[in-house]
Write a protein that holds these residues in place. Structure first.
Motif, PDB file in Angstrom:
ATOM      1  N   ILE A  25       0.841  -1.196   0.000  1.00  0.00           N
ATOM      2  CA  ILE A  25       0.000   0.000   0.000  1.00  0.00           C
ATOM      3  C   ILE A  25       0.878   1.248   0.000  1.00  0.00           C
ATOM      4  O   ILE A  25       1.822   1.362   0.782  1.00  0.00           O
ATOM      5  N   LYS A  26       0.565   2.182  -0.869  1.00  0.00           N
ATOM      6  CA  LYS A  26       1.367   3.405  -0.996  1.00  0.00           C
ATOM      7  C   LYS A  26       0.680   4.636  -0.411  1.00  0.00           C
ATOM      8  O   LYS A  26       1.290   5.701  -0.329  1.00  0.00           O
ATOM      9  N   THR A  27      -0.588   4.505  -0.024  1.00  0.00           N
ATOM     10  CA  THR A  27      -1.325   5.627   0.548  1.00  0.00           C
ATOM     11  C   THR A  27      -2.014   5.162   1.822  1.00  0.00           C
ATOM     12  O   THR A  27      -2.775   4.192   1.794  1.00  0.00           O
ATOM     13  N   PHE A  28      -1.741   5.855   2.929  1.00  0.00           N
ATOM     14  CA  PHE A  28      -2.266   5.452   4.229  1.00  0.00           C
ATOM     15  C   PHE A  28      -3.158   6.532   4.831  1.00  0.00           C
ATOM     16  O   PHE A  28      -2.967   7.724   4.585  1.00  0.00           O
TER      17      PHE A  28
ATOM     18  N   VAL B 269      15.485  -3.137   5.166  1.00  0.00           N
ATOM     19  CA  VAL B 269      14.257  -2.719   4.494  1.00  0.00           C
ATOM     20  C   VAL B 269      13.522  -1.742   5.398  1.00  0.00           C
ATOM     21  O   VAL B 269      13.738  -1.704   6.616  1.00  0.00           O
ATOM     22  N   VAL B 270      12.677  -0.930   4.790  1.00  0.00           N
ATOM     23  CA  VAL B 270      11.859   0.051   5.505  1.00  0.00           C
ATOM     24  C   VAL B 270      10.395  -0.295   5.232  1.00  0.00           C
ATOM     25  O   VAL B 270      10.011  -0.496   4.069  1.00  0.00           O
ATOM     26  N   VAL B 271       9.577  -0.349   6.293  1.00  0.00           N
ATOM     27  CA  VAL B 271       8.197  -0.825   6.131  1.00  0.00           C
ATOM     28  C   VAL B 271       7.209   0.090   6.855  1.00  0.00           C
ATOM     29  O   VAL B 271       7.033  -0.008   8.076  1.00  0.00           O
ATOM     30  N   PRO B 272       6.527   1.003   6.147  1.00  0.00           N
ATOM     31  CA  PRO B 272       5.434   1.750   6.759  1.00  0.00           C
ATOM     32  C   PRO B 272       4.273   0.809   7.101  1.00  0.00           C
ATOM     33  O   PRO B 272       3.989  -0.136   6.354  1.00  0.00           O
ATOM     34  N   VAL B 273       3.606   1.098   8.218  1.00  0.00           N
ATOM     35  CA  VAL B 273       2.483   0.281   8.675  1.00  0.00           C
ATOM     36  C   VAL B 273       1.331   1.198   9.082  1.00  0.00           C
ATOM     37  O   VAL B 273       1.546   2.188   9.797  1.00  0.00           O
ATOM     38  N   GLY B 274       0.128   0.859   8.628  1.00  0.00           N
ATOM     39  CA  GLY B 274      -1.038   1.648   9.006  1.00  0.00           C
ATOM     40  C   GLY B 274      -2.286   1.115   8.340  1.00  0.00           C
ATOM     41  O   GLY B 274      -2.336  -0.040   7.909  1.00  0.00           O
ATOM     42  N   TYR B 275      -3.288   1.986   8.256  1.00  0.00           N
ATOM     43  CA  TYR B 275      -4.559   1.609   7.651  1.00  0.00           C
ATOM     44  C   TYR B 275      -4.609   2.130   6.211  1.00  0.00           C
ATOM     45  O   TYR B 275      -4.366   3.308   5.958  1.00  0.00           O
ATOM     46  N   ALA B 276      -4.892   1.257   5.289  1.00  0.00           N
ATOM     47  CA  ALA B 276      -4.857   1.603   3.870  1.00  0.00           C
ATOM     48  C   ALA B 276      -5.884   2.668   3.518  1.00  0.00           C
ATOM     49  O   ALA B 276      -7.029   2.617   3.971  1.00  0.00           O
ATOM     50  N   ALA B 277      -5.470   3.613   2.686  1.00  0.00           N
ATOM     51  CA  ALA B 277      -6.382   4.633   2.171  1.00  0.00           C
ATOM     52  C   ALA B 277      -6.741   4.353   0.725  1.00  0.00           C
ATOM     53  O   ALA B 277      -7.364   5.183   0.062  1.00  0.00           O
ATOM     54  N   GLU B 278      -6.358   3.190   0.228  1.00  0.00           N
ATOM     55  CA  GLU B 278      -6.607   2.833  -1.165  1.00  0.00           C
ATOM     56  C   GLU B 278      -6.715   1.322  -1.281  1.00  0.00           C
ATOM     57  O   GLU B 278      -6.083   0.586  -0.526  1.00  0.00           O
TER      58      GLU B 278
END
Length: 221
Positions: A22-25, A187-196
């Motif tokens: 996911i690229k947008t959170f 590696v770098v891993v953003p985590v959250g709730y998807a906006a897409e």
């Protein structure tokens, strides 16, 4: 705010098949309880000799997120996501004091006295024998832990994005490791709730990149 309560965790096969990068959170925060669960599931990953050479930094502060974003070619998912896991790896982990690892393995009953005594010499010998591959082995262990993270996150209603687009020395500076030559970034891993939503782009036929015994014997089933 997205609720973190009453989440029915997905089973592992479903999480694997369902997960997308996911690229947008959304800006919704992750509860401390859920974040702790993610961390615990992440570090449940296996590692060589159980040395656990990963060094995981949870980037949450807004200024730190901005700095990490700048070190990652200004990819905005780092700013949008409530937390980004930076998976660093310590190439010298196997050369440090192994007493806590050995004592814990013995205390849990996982390792008997013979195994503990063997590891006391085997781990340093193995580490020394790696030579210039010390970093590579540590990075592998960190990537295994990162895989645990993304599948655990998916199973618990969160989304992730494996990021390999960043400038290592700048990321090291952000997390305070600029003066440590033994630390590498895995590696770098953003985590959250998807906006897409993101659809499955598909995979090549198994015969293209899966083989049996030799590369010239494609898997046909």
């Amino acid at each position: 705010m997205t609720s973190n309560t009453q989440i029915k965790a997905l089973d592992v096969p479903t999480a694997i098949v369902q997960r997308r990068s996911i690229k947008t959170f959304k800006s919704d925060p992750i509860s401390p309880e859920l974040l702790k669960q993610l961390v615990e599931l992440t570090v449940a990953a296996p590692s060589s000799f159980n040395v656990q050479s990963w060094r995981i930094v949870l980037v949450q502060d807004e200024a730190q997120k901005a700095a990490l974003c700048a070190a990652s070619w200004n990819q905005k998912q780092i700013i949008q996501a409530p937390v980004t896991f930076v998976f660093a790896a310590d190439a010298a982990a196997g050369e440090q004091d192994l007493t806590p690892i050995l004592e814990q393995g013995a205390a849990t009953g996982a390792w008997n006295e013979g195994t503990v005594n063997y590891f006391k010499s085997a781990i340093p010998q193995f580490q020394a024998g790696l030579g210039d591959k010390r970093r590579e082995y540590a990075i592998k262990d960190a990537m295994i832990a990162a895989t645990n993270l993304v599948l655990a996150a998916e199973s618990l209603g969160l989304s992730t994005c494996f990021m390999n687009g960043w400038i290592e020395e700048q990321v090291k500076a952000v997390i305070g490791a600029e003066n440590d030559p033994d630390i590498g970034i895995a590696v770098v891993v953003p985590v959250g709730y998807a906006a897409e939503p993101r659809l499955n782009p598909g995979r090549l036929p198994l015969s293209v990149n899966v083989s049996v015994d030799r590369l010239d014997n494609p898997y046909q089933r």
